[in-house]
Design an enzyme around this catalytic site. Structure first.
Site, mmCIF file in Angstrom:
data_model
loop_
_atom_site.group_PDB
_atom_site.id
_atom_site.type_symbol
_atom_site.label_atom_id
_atom_site.label_comp_id
_atom_site.label_asym_id
_atom_site.label_seq_id
_atom_site.Cartn_x
_atom_site.Cartn_y
_atom_site.Cartn_z
ATOM 1 N N MET A 128 0.826 -1.202 0.000
ATOM 2 C CA MET A 128 0.000 0.000 0.000
ATOM 3 C C MET A 128 0.859 1.249 0.000
ATOM 4 S SD MET A 128 -3.248 0.493 -0.177
ATOM 5 C CE MET A 128 -3.219 1.981 -1.157
ATOM 6 N N ARG A 158 10.963 1.114 8.837
ATOM 7 C CA ARG A 158 11.287 0.694 10.196
ATOM 8 C C ARG A 158 12.771 0.901 10.483
ATOM 9 N NH1 ARG A 158 11.349 -3.649 6.939
ATOM 10 N NH2 ARG A 158 13.074 -5.124 7.160
ATOM 11 N N GLY A 167 -5.613 5.345 6.893
ATOM 12 C CA GLY A 167 -6.411 4.224 6.414
ATOM 13 C C GLY A 167 -6.182 2.974 7.235
ATOM 14 N N THR A 168 -5.571 3.136 8.410
ATOM 15 C CA THR A 168 -5.290 1.999 9.282
ATOM 16 C C THR A 168 -6.582 1.449 9.898
ATOM 17 O OG1 THR A 168 -3.117 2.898 9.839
ATOM 18 C CG2 THR A 168 -4.039 1.268 11.358
ATOM 19 N N THR A 169 -6.700 0.148 9.969
ATOM 20 C CA THR A 169 -7.845 -0.488 10.620
ATOM 21 C C THR A 169 -7.349 -1.314 11.804
ATOM 22 O OG1 THR A 169 -7.726 -2.387 9.113
ATOM 23 C CG2 THR A 169 -9.168 -0.568 8.473
ATOM 24 N N SER A 220 -10.539 6.693 7.340
ATOM 25 C CA SER A 220 -11.548 5.844 6.698
ATOM 26 C C SER A 220 -11.010 4.429 6.624
ATOM 27 C CB SER A 220 -11.875 6.350 5.290
ATOM 28 O OG SER A 220 -12.844 5.509 4.668
ATOM 29 N N ASN A 278 -11.672 2.609 4.311
ATOM 30 C CA ASN A 278 -11.465 2.373 2.886
ATOM 31 C C ASN A 278 -11.525 3.711 2.155
ATOM 32 O OD1 ASN A 278 -11.972 1.556 0.038
ATOM 33 N ND2 ASN A 278 -12.102 -0.484 0.936
ATOM 34 N N MET A 279 -10.483 4.011 1.369
ATOM 35 C CA MET A 279 -10.390 5.289 0.671
ATOM 36 C C MET A 279 -10.997 5.253 -0.732
ATOM 37 S SD MET A 279 -8.825 7.410 2.722
ATOM 38 C CE MET A 279 -7.982 7.270 4.311
ATOM 39 N N HIS A 327 -10.151 -11.074 1.600
ATOM 40 C CA HIS A 327 -8.877 -10.386 1.409
ATOM 41 C C HIS A 327 -7.758 -11.413 1.270
ATOM 42 C CE1 HIS A 327 -11.111 -6.892 2.957
ATOM 43 N NE2 HIS A 327 -10.171 -6.162 2.386
ATOM 44 N N LYS A 365 -3.616 -10.687 5.493
ATOM 45 C CA LYS A 365 -4.325 -9.662 6.266
ATOM 46 C C LYS A 365 -4.534 -10.157 7.689
ATOM 47 C CE LYS A 365 -8.341 -6.577 6.132
ATOM 48 N NZ LYS A 365 -7.486 -5.384 6.353
#
Length: 277
Positions: free
Chosen positions: A25, A47, A110-112, A134, A136-137, A167, A171
């Site tokens: 992403m 990182r 956009g982190t969930t 969100s 989802n963008m 997905h 994920k």
């Protein structure tokens, strides 16, 4: 007119940084920015200990323009940006949000996978910064959320609602943030609390569906970017609303659009649905 010119100048000189630059992403978002004529890719965060530190960002992405570097130093990363686009982890997103609040930077997140407590912490930083979050963008997915809410409001509980999502195999969170947002939209349409009617899994001999519940089915496998369906199942007929993503560019373009939109806004917590409205 003067205010419009000020906003226009701010947009055209907007420098955007991207977290998780080595991920799929992150690469998609950074590549989209590099090809955009309005905004500039100013930094990429990786990182600590990564071999990518100090590497030319454009070269890493396969482009021949740009002076930006990849860094593992968050302070340096934030300082080089007007806006940050972040699709990472709840812990890193909260750290980025805090630093954006301290320096009045725009954050598109956009982190969930946030817990309720973490989500509230994220919202708290929006008192001092523009934060657009969100699950989802994608323009299409946000349209799907609007449709799910509308259809649920019309059909009430005469129709059973099921959210089905698939997905890729790597994920980590389930159901997906988008699936939960779709469920929340349907619940809003019915004027109920999703937490009270959600059924996240069915197993065993006593798993009969309860009246009014919103069910979730989670599928994982292969390299599926993201498929989501909202199923309204009634007696004698079924309505299915479906969105399938075949390219991550749709999320990247939506995130860049959100960053540009945020440049004209006051501090606050916004959603992609605000951007598209």
């Amino acid at each position: 007119m003067r205010e419009f010119k000020r906003i226009l100048i701010k947009i055209f000189y907007m420098k955007i940084g991207v977290t998780g630059i080595s991920g799929r992403m992150g690469k998609a978002i950074a590549s989209t920015i590099l090809q955009d004529s309005i905004v500039e890719l100013s930094s990429g965060l990786t990182r600590h200990g990564s071999e990518l530190v100090n590497r030319n960002l454009a070269d890493f992405l396969g482009f021949d323009k740009g002076e930006a570097k990849i860094t593992a130093n968050i302070e340096e990363f934030i300082a080089n940006c007007d806006a940050i686009i972040d699709f990472s982890s709840p812990a890193l997103s909260l750290e980025i949000a805090q630093r954006c609040a301290e320096s009045s930077k725009i954050m598109v997140c956009g982190t969930t996978g946030f817990s309720d407590k973490e989500k509230q912490e994220l919202i708290s930083y929006a008192k001092e910064a523009v934060i657009i979050w969100s699950s989802n963008m994608s323009v299409g997915v946000n349209l799907l959320m609007n449709l799910a809410e509308k259809v649920a409001s019309v059909l009430h509980d005469d129709y059973d609602i099921e959210i089905v999502e698939m997905h890729h195999k790597n994920k980590v969170d389930a159901p997906s943030g988008t699936a939960l947002s779709l469920g929340a939209a349907a619940a809003k349409g019915r004027n109920v609390d999703l937490k009270e009617v959600a059924n996240m899994a069915r197993f065993g001999k006593d798993a009969q569906r309860k009246q009014g519940e919103i069910g979730f089915a989670t599928l994982r496998g292969g390299d599926v970017i993201g498929d989501h369906s909202v199923v309204f199942a009634g007696e004698g007929e079924r309505i299915e609303l479906t969105h399938k993503a075949s390219n991550r560019d749709i999320f990247a373009k939506g995130a860049v659009r959100a960053a540009i939109w945020g440049s004209a806004k006051q501090a606050g917590f916004y959603s992609m649905r605000d951007v598209l409205s």
